[in-house]
Design a protein around this motif. Structure first.
Motif, PDB file in Angstrom:
ATOM      1  N   LEU A  45       0.828  -1.204   0.000  1.00 13.31           N
ATOM      2  CA  LEU A  45       0.000   0.000   0.000  1.00 13.31           C
ATOM      3  C   LEU A  45       0.865   1.257   0.000  1.00 13.31           C
ATOM      4  O   LEU A  45       0.552   2.246  -0.675  1.00 13.31           O
ATOM      5  N   LEU A  46       1.943   1.240   0.774  1.00 10.55           N
ATOM      6  CA  LEU A  46       2.848   2.376   0.805  1.00 10.55           C
ATOM      7  C   LEU A  46       3.466   2.618  -0.572  1.00 10.55           C
ATOM      8  O   LEU A  46       3.536   3.761  -1.049  1.00 10.55           O
ATOM      9  N   LYS A  47       3.896   1.552  -1.223  1.00 10.12           N
ATOM     10  CA  LYS A  47       4.496   1.693  -2.556  1.00 10.12           C
ATOM     11  C   LYS A  47       3.471   2.222  -3.561  1.00 10.12           C
ATOM     12  O   LYS A  47       3.814   3.036  -4.435  1.00 10.12           O
ATOM     13  N   LEU A  48       2.244   1.762  -3.444  1.00  4.51           N
ATOM     14  CA  LEU A  48       1.201   2.256  -4.345  1.00  4.51           C
ATOM     15  C   LEU A  48       0.998   3.756  -4.167  1.00  4.51           C
ATOM     16  O   LEU A  48       0.823   4.496  -5.137  1.00  4.51           O
ATOM     17  N   CYS A  49       1.014   4.215  -2.924  1.00  4.51           N
ATOM     18  CA  CYS A  49       0.851   5.642  -2.657  1.00  4.51           C
ATOM     19  C   CYS A  49       2.021   6.444  -3.218  1.00  4.51           C
ATOM     20  O   CYS A  49       1.847   7.587  -3.674  1.00  4.51           O
ATOM     21  N   GLN A  50       3.194   5.852  -3.203  1.00  7.99           N
ATOM     22  CA  GLN A  50       4.372   6.544  -3.714  1.00  7.99           C
ATOM     23  C   GLN A  50       4.409   6.569  -5.236  1.00  7.99           C
ATOM     24  O   GLN A  50       4.952   7.490  -5.844  1.00  7.99           O
ATOM     25  N   MET A  51       3.802   5.555  -5.859  1.00  6.14           N
ATOM     26  CA  MET A  51       3.821   5.446  -7.317  1.00  6.14           C
ATOM     27  C   MET A  51       2.686   6.230  -7.977  1.00  6.14           C
ATOM     28  O   MET A  51       2.837   6.740  -9.088  1.00  6.14           O
ATOM     29  N   SER A  52       1.541   6.300  -7.317  1.00  2.00           N
ATOM     30  CA  SER A  52       0.352   6.895  -7.920  1.00  2.00           C
ATOM     31  C   SER A  52       0.281   8.388  -7.601  1.00  2.00           C
ATOM     32  O   SER A  52       0.607   8.817  -6.493  1.00  2.00           O
ATOM     33  N   LEU A  53      -0.158   9.169  -8.595  1.00  2.00           N
ATOM     34  CA  LEU A  53      -0.380  10.581  -8.354  1.00  2.00           C
ATOM     35  C   LEU A  53      -1.606  10.742  -7.474  1.00  2.00           C
ATOM     36  O   LEU A  53      -2.691  10.259  -7.804  1.00  2.00           O
ATOM     37  N   GLY A  54      -1.448  11.413  -6.357  1.00  2.00           N
ATOM     38  CA  GLY A  54      -2.546  11.565  -5.413  1.00  2.00           C
ATOM     39  C   GLY A  54      -3.358  12.815  -5.675  1.00  2.00           C
ATOM     40  O   GLY A  54      -3.130  13.544  -6.651  1.00  2.00           O
ATOM     41  N   PRO A  55      -4.326  13.093  -4.823  1.00  2.00           N
ATOM     42  CA  PRO A  55      -5.125  14.312  -4.955  1.00  2.00           C
ATOM     43  C   PRO A  55      -4.241  15.557  -4.822  1.00  2.00           C
ATOM     44  O   PRO A  55      -3.152  15.504  -4.246  1.00  2.00           O
ATOM     45  N   ALA A  56      -4.730  16.672  -5.326  1.00  2.00           N
ATOM     46  CA  ALA A  56      -3.988  17.920  -5.248  1.00  2.00           C
ATOM     47  C   ALA A  56      -3.727  18.305  -3.796  1.00  2.00           C
ATOM     48  O   ALA A  56      -4.528  18.008  -2.887  1.00  2.00           O
ATOM     49  N   GLY A  57      -2.613  18.975  -3.577  1.00  6.16           N
ATOM     50  CA  GLY A  57      -2.202  19.354  -2.226  1.00  6.16           C
ATOM     51  C   GLY A  57      -3.251  20.110  -1.437  1.00  6.16           C
ATOM     52  O   GLY A  57      -3.484  19.803  -0.255  1.00  6.16           O
ATOM     53  N   PRO A  58      -3.932  21.116  -2.011  1.00  4.89           N
ATOM     54  CA  PRO A  58      -4.944  21.852  -1.240  1.00  4.89           C
ATOM     55  C   PRO A  58      -6.070  20.954  -0.725  1.00  4.89           C
ATOM     56  O   PRO A  58      -6.581  21.168   0.376  1.00  4.89           O
ATOM     57  N   MET A  59      -6.467  19.943  -1.532  1.00  4.92           N
ATOM     58  CA  MET A  59      -7.504  19.026  -1.087  1.00  4.92           C
ATOM     59  C   MET A  59      -7.022  18.206   0.105  1.00  4.92           C
ATOM     60  O   MET A  59      -7.740  18.010   1.089  1.00  4.92           O
ATOM     61  N   GLN A  60      -5.794  17.711   0.013  1.00  8.81           N
ATOM     62  CA  GLN A  60      -5.249  16.943   1.120  1.00  8.81           C
ATOM     63  C   GLN A  60      -5.142  17.792   2.388  1.00  8.81           C
ATOM     64  O   GLN A  60      -5.443  17.327   3.485  1.00  8.81           O
TER      65      GLN A  60
END
Length: 319
Positions: free
Chosen positions: A160-175
């Motif tokens: 799961l950690l690797k997936l989070c590092q590989m995938s583009l996540g939501p924009a910073g302001p949303m996070q």
């Protein structure tokens, strides 16, 4: 989460009817889908005996969706306890899709899957898209409940950690906004959203039950209900499948429904009711006129219990 349980020759248990993206992701990962039946005559509860029959040494996980899309059902604590008991018996980790958590109606109570037992490892998935009405944010999270370290020892948390590092996540302001969304949203807002959806759901049930040829069960949560086409009621132009029905409805009335074939449920269609009651009333006026125009000359009367149980989970429902 499905990626964490994907391995060569693996299979995962998915609900039928079920959200179609599960199957698409499994196919992409090379994982076999095995479908456990939800029983329409029992308010879409899981057929536990049939579920047991699907499991073998290659079964890697059981996916539960509660509250349910597309059925609008909410599992009682007793039924959820029975499901988790089977998962423990069969040594199956559970992926709990709970993106509609907290959206329940009437006496229905949402019970988080992971609160039932600590003897079954659970990955719980949630997001802001449904309860917080922000689908465009593409923002969600996974909570791991792994008291005995079973998932950790299998490397699931590392995957799961690797997936989070590989995938583009939501924009910073949303996070950055998420903490405030979770902490500062007033209780009154949640209740207003829930109440509005419940009112819309009641409107759907009332109007559907007034239309000959259609049957439904009352939704207990989420924002959907499944509607059954009574076999033989409609003419040849629309009665052959829910796909034919939905396509012609769109052509004649500019009204969009998702045919049940999307969920492996032929002769059903899904109604989504986040709209206002006023808009839903207009939509059902159009649907009622459409059904009247396309009624067969001689239309049978079929009991809901009989017809529902002969379509969901039958061989014909699996393309």
């Amino acid at each position: 989460c499905l990626t964490a349980f994907a391995s060569e020759g693996a299979n995962i248990l998915l609900p039928c009817p079920g959200y179609p993206m599960y199957e698409i992701l499994c196919q992409f990962l090379g994982v076999e889908c095995r479908w456990y039946h939800l029983q329409p005559d029992k308010n879409w509860e899981v057929d536990l005996d049939q579920l047991r029959s699907l499991v073998d040494s290659k079964t890697s996980a059981l996916l539960l969706n509660n509250p349910n899309n597309p059925c609008g059902s909410v599992y009682s604590r007793e039924h959820l306890t029975a499901i988790m008991g089977v998962a423990e018996e069969l040594k199956l980790p559970v992926i709990a899709d709970e993106v509609y958590a907290g959206i329940t109606f009437g006496d229905a109570e949402f019970v988080p899957c992971a609160t039932i037992t600590n003897r079954v490892p659970v990955l719980t998935v949630c997001s802001v898209s449904k309860r917080w009405l922000a689908p465009g944010w593409r923002l969600g999270w996974v909570a791991m409940y792994d008291v005995d370290g079973i998932l950790a020892s299998a490397g699931v948390n590392d995957i799961l950690l690797k997936l989070c590092q590989m995938s583009l996540g939501p924009a910073g302001p949303m996070q950055a906004a998420l903490a405030s969304v979770l902490k500062d949203t007033p209780k009154e807002w949640y209740e207003q959203v829930r109440s509005d959806l419940e009112e819309s759901g009641k409107c759907c049930v009332r109007r559907i039950r007034q239309i000959p040829g259609l049957e439904t069960t009352e939704p207990e949560g989420a924002m959907y209900c499944m509607v059954k086409m009574v076999p033989g009621y409609f003419d040849e132009q629309v009665g052959g499948s829910a796909i034919d029905f939905a396509a012609q409805l769109l052509t004649e009335e500019s009204l969009a429904l998702l045919p049940g074939e999307c969920f492996r449920a032929p002769f059903y269609f899904r109604v989504a009711f986040p709209a206002s009651v006023e808009d839903l009333e207009e939509a059902f006026d159009r649907l009622e006129g459409f059904c009247q125009r396309h009624a067969a000359t001689s239309s049978p009367s079929t009991s809901a219990g009989e017809s529902l149980t002969t379509t969901i989970g039958s061989p014909e429902s699996s393309p």
